[in-house]
Each structure stands twice: as C-alpha cells, then as structure tokens.
Design a protein around this motif. Structure first.
Motif, short mmCIF file in Angstrom:
data_model
loop_
_atom_site.label_atom_id
_atom_site.label_comp_id
_atom_site.label_asym_id
_atom_site.label_seq_id
_atom_site.Cartn_x
_atom_site.Cartn_y
_atom_site.Cartn_z
N PHE A 82 0.83 -1.19 0.00
CA PHE A 82 0.00 0.00 0.00
C PHE A 82 0.86 1.24 0.00
N ASN A 83 2.04 1.11 -0.56
CA ASN A 83 3.02 2.18 -0.48
C ASN A 83 2.88 3.11 -1.67
N VAL A 84 1.70 3.73 -1.79
CA VAL A 84 1.46 4.61 -2.93
C VAL A 84 0.92 5.92 -2.42
N ASP A 85 1.11 6.96 -3.22
CA ASP A 85 0.55 8.26 -2.91
C ASP A 85 -0.63 8.54 -3.81
N THR A 86 -1.32 9.64 -3.49
CA THR A 86 -2.52 9.99 -4.25
C THR A 86 -2.23 10.18 -5.73
N VAL A 89 -1.72 6.89 -7.59
CA VAL A 89 -2.96 6.16 -7.82
C VAL A 89 -3.76 6.80 -8.94
N TYR A 115 -4.10 -1.29 -3.12
CA TYR A 115 -5.12 -0.27 -2.78
C TYR A 115 -6.14 -0.17 -3.90
N TRP A 119 -10.27 -0.90 -3.36
CA TRP A 119 -11.26 0.17 -3.35
C TRP A 119 -11.96 0.33 -4.67
N LEU B 197 -2.76 0.48 6.98
CA LEU B 197 -1.96 -0.05 5.88
C LEU B 197 -1.28 1.06 5.09
N LEU B 198 -1.91 2.23 5.06
CA LEU B 198 -1.28 3.33 4.34
C LEU B 198 -0.16 3.96 5.16
N ARG B 260 0.60 13.39 1.77
CA ARG B 260 0.47 13.04 0.37
C ARG B 260 -0.57 11.95 0.14
N ARG B 261 -0.96 11.28 1.19
CA ARG B 261 -1.92 10.18 1.04
C ARG B 261 -3.26 10.52 1.66
N ALA B 263 -5.93 11.99 0.54
CA ALA B 263 -7.12 11.65 -0.24
C ALA B 263 -7.34 10.15 -0.25
N LEU B 264 -6.27 9.38 -0.23
CA LEU B 264 -6.43 7.93 -0.24
C LEU B 264 -7.09 7.44 1.04
N TYR B 267 -11.06 9.02 0.95
CA TYR B 267 -12.04 8.57 -0.04
C TYR B 267 -12.90 7.41 0.46
N LEU B 271 -16.93 7.18 0.68
CA LEU B 271 -17.68 6.11 0.01
C LEU B 271 -18.66 5.45 0.96
#
Lengths: 268, 284
Positions: A82-86, A89, A115, A119, B197-198, B260-261, B263-264, B267, B271
């Motif tokens: 889950f090592n991502v930024d907005t 994605v 992720y 979702w 997890l984020l 940086r996350r 919005a993740l 969201y 929802l």
C-alpha cells in the motif's frame, strides 16, 4: 540504547540466547527494489496532530521476512503493498482507461499496489448495486407508468459476490496456470492489473442508467472491449512468450463475459 | 491539562492516562516512597489526613507519642519501599464518597448503584458526541479530543440506524437490517485497517469509536426520512447530514496519515457515508 545492550558479551552465560538484532524490521521495508520508498520513521506520520502513537513496534515489527507464518497476521507485513501516494494512484487510474498501450505492467512493475484492487472493486459493487436499482426502475417506468420504486437489497449481495469473486479468483487462476506452465509470475501484479481494469466499469455504470436499450448495449460493449483489450495486451506483454497467447485471449473473453453479465443482471 | 477538556464524570471513570496524571500531580508525597507509616502521615506529608475510622492495624496508637523524638529526622530518611497503605488511600479519599471502605478504587464501581453506572456511561457518550460531531475548539488536535473513547456510543448509533432502515423498508426488513449493520460494522473496521496499511498512526479502537460517533448525523437524517415521504426532502436532508458526517470525520482521518496520502485515506470514508446515505434515501 538497544544497540549497546546487544553488544554485551553474554554468550558465556549458561543457557543464554544470543540477542535478536533489530535489523529485520528494516529488511521488510527494503524488499521492493527500486521503488520510490518513502520510509518515514514511525512517529513522523504527517505534520501536526496525531493520535497517541501505539508504540512503533507494537505491530510485530521485528518479524524476519522469510518463513514466518505469524507475519500473516501483522499489519506491517502488508504495508509494502500500500506504499502509494494519491498522485500515483490517479496516474494509474487514468492509464487504465487507454486500451491500446500495453505498458501498464511496466508502470506497476516496481511498486504494485493492492489499494486499487480493494477500493475500485468496492466502489464498483456499490455503484452497480445502486445504479442498477435506479436503471431497473427507470426501465420499468417506461413500459408501465405505475410502477413504484422498490429497492432490492439482493442486488448488493449478487454484486458483492460477483465482483469480489471475479477480482480475487481470476488472477489467482491465471497465476496457478502460469506457475504450472513454468513461467514465474507475481500474483500481486496480477491482482493489481485486474483491479485497475475494473475502473472503467464504474464510469460506464453511470452511463448505463440511461433507459435506452440500444444505447446501453452499445456502451457496455465498448467499455467491455476496452477493458478486455487492456487486460489482454498487458497480460501478453507481461508473459513475453508467444505460445501462451491463448491465455491472453481467454482473459479477453472472460472480461467481456463479466461486462455482459453486469449489463444483463443489473441493468436489464 | 487534560482535565480542562474532558469532564471527569466520575473520578474513577477517567481514562487511564488521566488517572495516572492525577495521582502524580495531586498526591506527590504519598505516591513517592518515603517513610515508615506512623510519624510522618499527620504533619509532614502533604497527603490529606486519613479519616479517623481507617487507622490500619499496623499503627498501634501508643507509638504516636513514642516516635515524636524521631520525627525531625523523618524528612531526611532515604526513600524506603512504599508501604502499601498510603498510596491507595490517597486516591480513594477523593473517590470514597460512594463506596465507603476499601483499598484501591476497584470496589467503587462494583458497589455503586446501577443507575450511577448507566448515567456515567450516558454522560460519557454525550461528552464524546459533543467533542466529535459538534464544533468545538479541540477539533484541530485529535489526540486530545477523543481521549476517553468508548464503544457504547458507536454501538447504539449503528443499531439505531439499522433499526430505522429496517422500519422504513416495506419488504425484506431483516435483510435490510443485516445489510446495514454489516456494512457499517465491517466498514468501520476496514476503514481503520486502510489507514493503518497506508502507514498512518491511529489507535484501532479509537478510530472505530470515532467512525461510530460520526454516524450520529446520519441517524438523525434517517429518522427524519422515515417520517417524511417526499423524495426531494429526503435528498436534501441526506445531503446535509452526509456533509455534516464527513466534516466531523475529516480532521481525525486526515491528520492520521502522511499528507500526500490524505485523499487515499479520506475517499473510503466518503464512500461509506455515501452508500449509507443512498440506503437511507432508497429504502422506502
């Protein structure tokens, strides 16, 4: 303080156990090569207020990375997916809409994420259940002006079963088939690929509310073809072996089958 | 510090952190180990004098006048192991009004009337609700606002929402309740896991508690929609309460993760509330 204690000469004590070094925690974070790792120390998540921090190692952060089944139950062994930024994605979502370029797998190769899978499929379940109810109501109203609005909760159950089942089991099936046929593939990348391929159905389910039957069929066939070719081309470029093209074609057919099922069950 | 924002509903019902802080700040000399029991309790230590009915058996009365000559060096006695009697005494003197005798605060909540227990929990629910859902000056610091979290409030709100949805449904009532309850309960757990997890920093049950409390506006919206039949009114009411719920949940969720996350992490909250709002409108 911990490092100084591990260096004490204790091995001459009877029954002593050598101290566990705490480098294992860093090992789990460094597994993904070449990824744009943002390793921020556990107490540094964001500026400003935080909750009372749990204590940075309370989630089993000292697990060695190999052959330890208790890693299945700790969250820290899954954070690497889950090592991502907005912005990453969003980039992947937009690029999943282009059916002709087969380079999505190159994008996710370094840092596949789950992720998107979780979702996007959840949003899709909700979207087709709710919009399917709206669409069915509108279609029935066209033919019979006295129908009243009923909300069929069963749509949610069928939608959840179908979408989650498809998104979880089909990549698993392809993974096993390819392992059996000898090439080494990564299950996480398959899950990531199939997850992002479902994004286009979210957009089309909004369009499918339009109660014109011919238009609905056109829309779903176009969207299904786009998604299926996305899957097929990316699968083929991932496998890189020409005698397994049959698998890419079967993935194409399965995705088309899913799109037609969505149309016929939810937007009849 | 923390007493100013959370009302100590009952001295023994404070959160653990507050209780320890109180013990350290209010009764310094009775917590720090000091002295043999007999001489220093009355004049030297700053602890409140014990109630006369609680003189323990290891304090024979004749020793009082015998130990006055050794009274002056008592303050310079090096710290001895803490006698077990004074520290719990120090905390129960403040809270012994209900329970009466005993060492330690434990018998207080066991022997109090049931109505006191229920009232205490209800007041805690109300105070948490005021902190989470309504505008107040502590919203920008999540760590301070929901310190005294509990799970009764979220439980009541989730069950109430399921019941209201089930009542307003005309067919398949039990299925509607099951879907609503499962969606909300599993949704809260999954949202918390998502933040963890984020890479976010939250406490699991504190986050469950928060998400449950933020359902309160949707509860009100569902109740109004059950009583009103017009679709347009329902849409407006649900839109307003949805915005209110999201506004309530926003600061806690957004400060828990890397900016940086943000919005993740936000969201999925949106929802879940949109799907619950849709259920509220659609069930008739």
């Amino acid at each position: 303080m911990d490092e100084s204690l591990t260096n004490l000469p204790t091995s001459h004590f009877v029954g002593s156990v050598p101290a566990v070094v705490s480098e294992e925690k860093k090992a789990t974070n460094n597994e993904v090569p070449g990824a744009n790792l943002q390793i921020f120390p556990p107490n540094n998540a964001g500026s400003g207020g935080q909750y009372q921090p749990i204590g940075s190692t309370s989630d089993g952060g000292g697990q060695p990375a190999t052959n330890n089944w208790t890693g299945l139950f700790s969250i820290s062994s899954y954070t690497q997916y889950f090592n991502v930024d907005t912005d990453i994605v969003l980039n992947r979502l937009i690029s999943s809409l282009y059916p002709t370029t087969g380079d999505f797998v190159n994008k996710i190769d370094a840092n596949p994420d789950l992720y998107g899978l979780v979702w996007i499929s959840t949003t899709l379940v909700f979207a087709i259940a709710s919009l399917g109810n709206c669409a069915t109501y509108l279609m029935n109203r066209r033919s019979d002006h006295s129908t009243s609005w009923t909300f069929d909760v069963n749509y949610l159950n069928v939608a959840a079963g179908t979408i989650y089942g498809y998104a979880l089991i089909v990549p698993l099936g392809y993974y096993f088939v390819l392992q059996y046929l000898g090439s080494s593939v990564s299950l996480i990348r398959f899950w990531c690929l199939w997850g992002y391929s479902l994004f286009i159905f979210i957009l089309t389910s909004f369009l499918l509310v339009i109660p014109v039957e011919f238009l609905r069929w056109t829309i779903i066939l176009i969207a299904g073809a786009a998604s299926a070719s996305f899957i097929g081309l990316n699968l083929r470029s991932y496998i890189q072996s020409n005698d397994l093209t049959i698998l890419a074609i079967s993935a194409f057919v399965l995705q088309m089958g899913l799109s037609i099922f969505i149309k016929m069950w939810f937007f009849a | 510090m923390s007493n100013s924002d959370t009302v100590p509903l009952h001295p023994s019902s404070q959160s653990d952190i507050d209780e320890i802080e109180n013990l350290i700040n209010s009764y310094p000399s009775s917590v720090l180990p000091a002295r043999p029991p007999s001489p220093p309790r009355i004049p030297v230590s700053a602890a409140p004098p014990p109630p006369p009915s609680f003189i323990p058996s290891n304090l024979p009365p004749p020793s009082l006048h015998k130990t006055t000559p050794v009274f002056s060096p008592a303050p310079s006695v090096p710290p001895a192991p803490v006698p077990p009697v004074p520290p719990p005494r120090g905390s129960t003197t403040a809270s012994s009004s209900i329970a009466g005798s005993g060492f330690g605060p434990a018998p207080n909540t066991l022997t109090e009337p049931v109505w006191d227990t229920i009232k205490r929990d209800l007041l805690r629910i109300v105070s948490n609700l005021k902190l989470v859902v309504f505008p107040n000056p502590f919203r920008e610091d999540p760590g301070k606002a929901l310190r005294d979290w509990d799970l009764w409030g979220p439980f009541f709100f989730i069950v109430f929402l399921g019941l209201v949805l089930s009542w307003s449904a005309s067919v398949k009532k039990s299925e509607v309740f099951a879907v609503a309850f499962a969606l909300l309960a599993a949704g809260a757990v999954i949202l918390t896991l998502n933040v963890l997890l984020l890479g976010g920093q939250i406490i699991f049950f504190q986050s469950l508690s928060l998400l449950g409390y933020c359902l309160f506006p949707l509860d009100i919206g569902a109740l109004i929609c059950m009583l009103v039949g017009n679709v347009i009114v329902k849409l407006v009411v649900v839109a307003v309460t949805l915005a209110w719920s999201s506004w309530a949940a926003y600061p806690f969720m957004s400060t828990a993760v890397n900016p940086r996350r943000k919005a993740l992490a936000l969201y999925p909250v949106l929802l879940m509330y949109v799907s619950v709002g849709f259920l509220v409108i659609a069930i008739d």
